[in-house]
Design a protein around this motif. Structure first.
Motif, mmCIF file in Angstrom:
data_model
loop_
_atom_site.group_PDB
_atom_site.id
_atom_site.type_symbol
_atom_site.label_atom_id
_atom_site.label_comp_id
_atom_site.label_asym_id
_atom_site.label_seq_id
_atom_site.Cartn_x
_atom_site.Cartn_y
_atom_site.Cartn_z
ATOM 1 N N LYS A 196 0.887 -1.224 -0.023
ATOM 2 C CA LYS A 196 -0.087 0.051 0.077
ATOM 3 C C LYS A 196 0.859 1.350 -0.167
ATOM 4 O O LYS A 196 0.573 2.232 -0.661
ATOM 5 N N ASN A 199 2.145 1.628 -3.753
ATOM 6 C CA ASN A 199 1.014 2.238 -4.213
ATOM 7 C C ASN A 199 1.122 3.587 -4.313
ATOM 8 O O ASN A 199 0.962 4.378 -5.281
ATOM 9 N N MET A 200 1.271 4.048 -3.015
ATOM 10 C CA MET A 200 1.222 5.719 -2.842
ATOM 11 C C MET A 200 2.495 6.426 -3.432
ATOM 12 O O MET A 200 2.164 7.279 -4.137
ATOM 13 N N VAL A 202 3.937 5.101 -6.171
ATOM 14 C CA VAL A 202 3.581 5.403 -7.787
ATOM 15 C C VAL A 202 2.522 6.226 -8.022
ATOM 16 O O VAL A 202 2.878 6.982 -8.838
ATOM 17 N N THR A 203 1.563 6.551 -7.082
ATOM 18 C CA THR A 203 0.489 7.660 -7.187
ATOM 19 C C THR A 203 1.160 8.999 -7.399
ATOM 20 O O THR A 203 0.598 9.896 -8.252
ATOM 21 N N ILE A 204 2.034 9.299 -6.456
ATOM 22 C CA ILE A 204 2.707 10.544 -6.313
ATOM 23 C C ILE A 204 3.954 10.599 -7.376
ATOM 24 O O ILE A 204 4.607 11.669 -7.241
ATOM 25 N N GLU A 205 4.251 9.623 -8.018
ATOM 26 C CA GLU A 205 5.277 9.634 -9.129
ATOM 27 C C GLU A 205 6.584 9.545 -8.590
ATOM 28 O O GLU A 205 7.601 10.375 -9.324
ATOM 29 N N ASP A 210 5.316 -0.263 -10.429
ATOM 30 C CA ASP A 210 5.102 -1.035 -9.206
ATOM 31 C C ASP A 210 5.674 -2.131 -9.221
ATOM 32 O O ASP A 210 5.495 -3.158 -10.118
#
Length: 417
Positions: A196, A199-200, A202-205, A210
């Motif tokens: 998790k 994943n964060m 990856v979301t904030i680049e 992943d």
């Protein structure tokens, strides 16, 4: 990335000459088949350029100056490549180019990710959940230390191998105060929290991809404990001398007859009790863990327990129905309760939730869809993990079927004599 398995190359080339016959010289940095072009900010006459060798030809002053400049340029790029290896940075042509140009972005470390995650999630997640994340983060830092990776290790280097190695570490690591390593599901929970956080990232680049894409979490399914009718009756009727133990017993029974979790039970306030569509008392709240609404008609025992405790001055002061008690103290007293009742089961407040799902509801014919709704689940499959149909229910159902089929006679089978 392992530098021993990396291929590094640097070439110089020119593009189309201008009207004066001058060409701009470019470099191409290539690592493992991937490349990036970079201007050298140098011009050469196309007559002097040797495309095959990537340098100026001859010994003229202009050629010598160009070649000397390109050699210094090459040396700078090689230094950037060597620096990336020493600092264990990702070996990509973009990173080498940026380092060479002095534009290297600051690496994002695990500690950066932890700080970002904790800052954004501590307002959303329960304290107990955050405590679990802190434990997972500590395991990751211990793994880095054992692997002899630097504190400032860049998370962009994460790979499937890192995850596999971390999983092995979790399975074999033994704490000084606990010689037993984590069981499979304990390992999976840490990996789940790690995933998790990734994943964060990856979301904030902070990560381009992943590393968990090909990794599968494999939890071991197990039977959930619960109290039988007989055991529940023992808990309800056991004579207890301690006021605290009596209170814990009441709170536990409230969980058995409502299915609430510990945090939802102790936070329950008077306004959460309302008159439902059937003119009976209903419990209306939402799960703190998931914010899923929970609405359920109160059973008589639950109603009696609310009436018994809601006027306690300590509860009134806290604005709740039941007076406050920490989860740790509650579970400690529940172990004493189990001992007093002579029930050899792992007493925890979650045992009450399982008991509601099995003995109180499913075993009495309440459809699993209804039970799922009352537990605040979004999927029936989640309820199936908590609520297993007990053997007595299977026996009762088969007894009904046996009675129906009791008078059914098998056809006479004729045999050839």
């Amino acid at each position: 990335m392992n530098s021993k398995k990396s291929t590094f190359g640097l070439i110089f080339f020119t593009k189309k000459a201008n009207e004066n016959g001058e060409c701009r010289i470019y470099s191409r940095i290539t690592i493992n088949g991937k490349s990036v072009d970079l201007s050298t900010k140098r011009i050469v006459n196309k007559i002097l350029w040797n495309s095959a060798k990537g340098m100026a030809r001859g010994t003229s002053k202009e050629s010598l100056e160009v070649n000397d400049y390109l050699e210094q340029f090459r040396s700078g790029v090689v230094d950037a490549y060597q620096e990336a290896i020493i600092q264990q940075k990702p070996l990509t042509p973009e990173n080498i180019r940026n380092t060479f140009l002095g534009q290297d972005e600051a690496a994002h470390t695990f500690q950066d990710l932890f700080n970002y995650h904790n800052e954004h999630e501590k307002q959303v997640l329960a304290k107990g959940t955050m405590k679990n994340y802190y434990t997972t983060q500590d395991y990751i830092l211990q793994f880095l230390k054992k692997s002899k990776k630097p504190i400032g290790w860049d998370i962009s280097q994460l790979s499937y191998k890192f995850i596999a190695d971390f999983e092995l570490f979790l399975r074999t690591f033994k704490k000084t105060d606990d010689p037993q390593p984590l069981n499979n599901n304990g390992v999976m929970k840490h990996l789940e929290r790690f995933k998790k956080m990734i994943n964060m990232a990856v979301t904030i680049e902070w990560l381009d991809k992943d590393p968990f894409v090909k990794h599968k979490l494999k939890f071991t399914s197990k039977e959930r404990g619960y109290l039988t009718d007989e055991e529940l009756a023992i808990v309800e009727t056991k004579e207890l001398e301690s006021d605290k133990l009596n209170y814990v017993r009441d709170l536990f029974l409230f969980g058995c007859y409502t299915g609430l979790s510990y945090i939802d039970a102790v936070n329950l306030a008077p306004h959460n009790i309302a008159i439902g569509i059937d003119k009976e008392q209903w419990l209306i709240t939402q799960r703190q863990k998931s914010s899923i609404p929970v609405k359920l008609p109160l059973l008589p025992i639950a109603t009696q327990l609310i009436a018994k405790h809601r006027d306690d001055p300590r509860a009134i002061s806290a604005g709740t129905i039941f007076r406050p008690i920490s989860n740790q103290k509650l579970n400690d007293y529940l172990k004493d309760l189990a001992s007093k009742c002579e029930i050899v089961k792992n007493f925890s407040f979650h045992l009450a939730r399982h008991t509601f799902a099995t003995t109180v509801t499913l075993a009495n014919g309440v459809p699993i869809e209804t039970v799922s709704k009352m537990l605040g689940h979004t999927k029936i499959s989640t309820t199936q993990i908590y609520a297993k149909v007990i053997e007595r229910k299977v026996s009762d159902d088969m007894a009904v079927l046996r009675e129906k089929l009791n008078n059914v006679r098998l056809p006479t089978v004729k045999t050839n004599s």
